[in-house]
Design an enzyme around this catalytic site. Structure first.
Site, PDB file in Angstrom:
ATOM      1  N   GLY A 235       0.776  -1.231   0.000  1.00 27.09           N
ATOM      2  CA  GLY A 235       0.000   0.000   0.000  1.00 27.09           C
ATOM      3  C   GLY A 235       0.806   1.279   0.000  1.00 27.09           C
ATOM      4  O   GLY A 235       0.246   2.354   0.241  1.00 27.09           O
ATOM      5  N   CYS A 238      -0.506   3.785  -2.727  1.00 36.14           N
ATOM      6  CA  CYS A 238      -1.788   4.371  -2.301  1.00 36.14           C
ATOM      7  C   CYS A 238      -1.553   5.433  -1.234  1.00 36.14           C
ATOM      8  O   CYS A 238      -2.115   6.540  -1.288  1.00 36.14           O
ATOM      9  CB  CYS A 238      -2.705   3.290  -1.732  1.00 36.14           C
ATOM     10  SG  CYS A 238      -2.988   1.863  -2.779  1.00 36.14           S
TER      11      CYS A 238
END
Length: 515
Positions: A235, A238
């Site tokens: 992640g 993101c």
């Protein structure tokens, strides 16, 4: 390719027109969901919050995934995504949009139409096109649609394989090639590009903000970075893009936003392993810095401080109330010699207490607080000492020598004043208002015509002192509520210590005249 700027995160690049600069940016993430919490909208919302924004999310896809991989994807109808976007934007002013996983041409089209209609001031696109494994996540039609979305974005944050797809070129193999390719994408699509070197080999992991929107020579702001040896990278793309959207919206300063976001991400990556989440590529710890520097402890309100502190000295207050001096003063049985000795010590105390009040006035940050402490200091010297002298033979008040108890109390106050911490000093000064007023509120009703100390007890009913006590409580409890936990703890310690000195001060007068 030449660089217009090639230094550090401290360099400043002006924001594009229309980018909001708000204290708490309202940031909408348009992305997929990760039930394990490390990527997608879950990571976006954590990143937005950690970087000072208010996060919202419109979900493009539901995934079944964990730290070891994705086992399933469900894409809701594009019409439902449109309903999510319209419902949010009809109600909430959106300062920035972060776009992540879209998946299908239909979803891309919905987002593109909504952007054209709503015109949010800042759009950051994280073009999720290639998995960490290198697998292509979109078909050709979806990739072409996503490229068109690049044209309506303010910043795009591709990794090296994604940058190559957008450019329609082979993937860059060196940092210079990455910068050159980012420059071509920026010029071709009219968008700022955050070039990322994370997929390159070597100890360094640089990033660069590349802007060739207004000419063939890009302006490049480079940000040095060291590769972190960790598996907690789930992640990161993101999280970085969401942090950027939040910080750019808050400040309008592109280079500063990139530098701060990069430092935040590195700190969060380093702390990720401590979370012990999953058996694969674990998440970063989005709130590591906040937990380390701010902690998870809630800040009390001033009213809660007031209640807590008063309860904290309940035993000491009971000892004062049940002490011989207060009991005898109340029923009139106190020896006059003891009372006069008490007044003399109190007069000596008030003289230096006034000095501590004056120091609080000097340190106070606001005019209102300065005026309050200064007025209180004057009251000690003028009003209180005149009252003391009216009860003692001429010159007797200041002829006495300070007792060990008086000296101990004053040393505590003056040493606290000398340290220069206004909040702690104010807390140390408070018991002489609060405890004294509390004792007096019970002694005053005991006054009657035949009471030997009736006129003294009536002074406890003075409205001005009641008002001053309430003002002192208000100032100190507000300071404590706003203080960092260590300062608040130090304030409470000083407050309790002064209350203990108040108890000893009352107790010291008992039986003096008979010794």
């Amino acid at each position: 390719m030449s660089s217009g700027v090639g230094t550090s995160a401290g360099a400043s690049t002006s924001a594009g027109a229309g980018v909001s600069r708000v204290r708490v940016p309202r940031v909408l993430s348009i992305a997929g969901s990760d039930p394990s919490g490390g990527a997608g909208i879950q990571a976006d919302l954590k990143s937005i919050a950690a970087n000072g924004g208010y996060g919202m999310a419109a979900i493009t896809a539901l995934t079944a995934q964990n730290t070891q991989g994705v086992s399933g994807v469900h894409v809701p109808p594009a019409s439902f995504l449109k309903q999510q976007l319209d419902t949010v934007s009809d109600d909430v002013t959106i300062d920035a949009v972060k776009i992540g996983m879209l998946g299908t041409p239909e979803v891309v089209a919905v987002v593109q139409e909504w952007l054209a209609r709503v015109k949010p001031p800042l759009v950051v696109l994280d073009p999720v096109m290639v998995a960490t494994s290198g697998d292509r996540l979109l078909d050709t039609e979806a990739e072409l649609a996503l490229r068109e979305l690049v044209r309506v974005s303010d910043l795009v944050t591709p990794n090296i394989p994604e940058l190559a797809i957008i450019a329609g070129e082979p993937a860059a193999e060196t940092w210079d090639e990455v910068l050159a390719q980012a420059g071509r994408v920026s010029a071709s699509y009219g968008v700022r590009v955050l070039a990322k070197g994370g997929h390159l080999s070597g100890a360094e992991a640089p990033d660069a903000l590349v802007d060739a929107r207004f000419g063939n020579v890009p302006v490049v702001t480079e940000f040095a970075g060291i590769r972190l040896e960790t598996t907690n990278t789930h992640g990161t793309g993101c999280s970085l893009s969401s942090a950027l959207a939040t910080r750019i919206a808050a400040t309008g300063d592109w280079a500063s936003a990139v530098g701060e976001s990069k430092r935040w991400l590195s700190e969060s990556i380093r702390a990720g392993a401590a979370l012990q989440v999953g058996r694969g590529h674990g998440p970063i710890n989005h709130f590591a810095g906040l937990w380390a520097r701010g902690g998870g402890e809630t800040a009390p309100t001033a009213a809660e401080v007031r209640e807590h502190w008063w309860a904290e000295i309940a035993d000491i207050r009971a000892q004062i109330d049940n002490g011989e001096f207060v009991r005898a003063l109340g029923d009139g049985s106190l020896e006059r010699g003891d009372f006069v000795w008490y007044l003399a010590q109190d007069a000596l105390y008030l003289r230096d207490y006034a000095r501590a009040l004056a120091e609080a006035a000097r340190l106070a940050p606001t005019a209102a607080e300065q005026a309050f402490w200064a007025s209180s200091a004057e009251g000690c010297i003028v009003t209180e000492l005149q009252l003391h002298e009216s009860w003692s033979p001429s010159g007797e008040v200041f002829a006495a020598s300070p007792s060990a108890t008086t000296t101990g109390y004053l040393n505590h106050l003056l040493a606290t004043a000398a340290r220069g911490d206004y909040a702690v000093l104010a807390a140390a000064l408070l018991p002489c208002f609060w405890v004294y007023h509390d004792v007096g509120s019970r002694l005053h009703p005991l006054a009657h015509a035949e009471h030997p100390y009736a006129d003294w007890l009536t002074t406890y009913a003075d409205d001005a002192f009641t008002d001053a006590t309430e003002q002192a409580i208000t100032i100190v409890t507000a300071l404590a509520a706003d203080a960092a936990p260590p300062v608040r703890d130090a304030m409470l310690t000083a407050f309790v210590a002064s209350t203990e000195h108040e108890r000893e001060f009352f107790a010291a007068a008992c039986g003096v005249s008979s010794n």
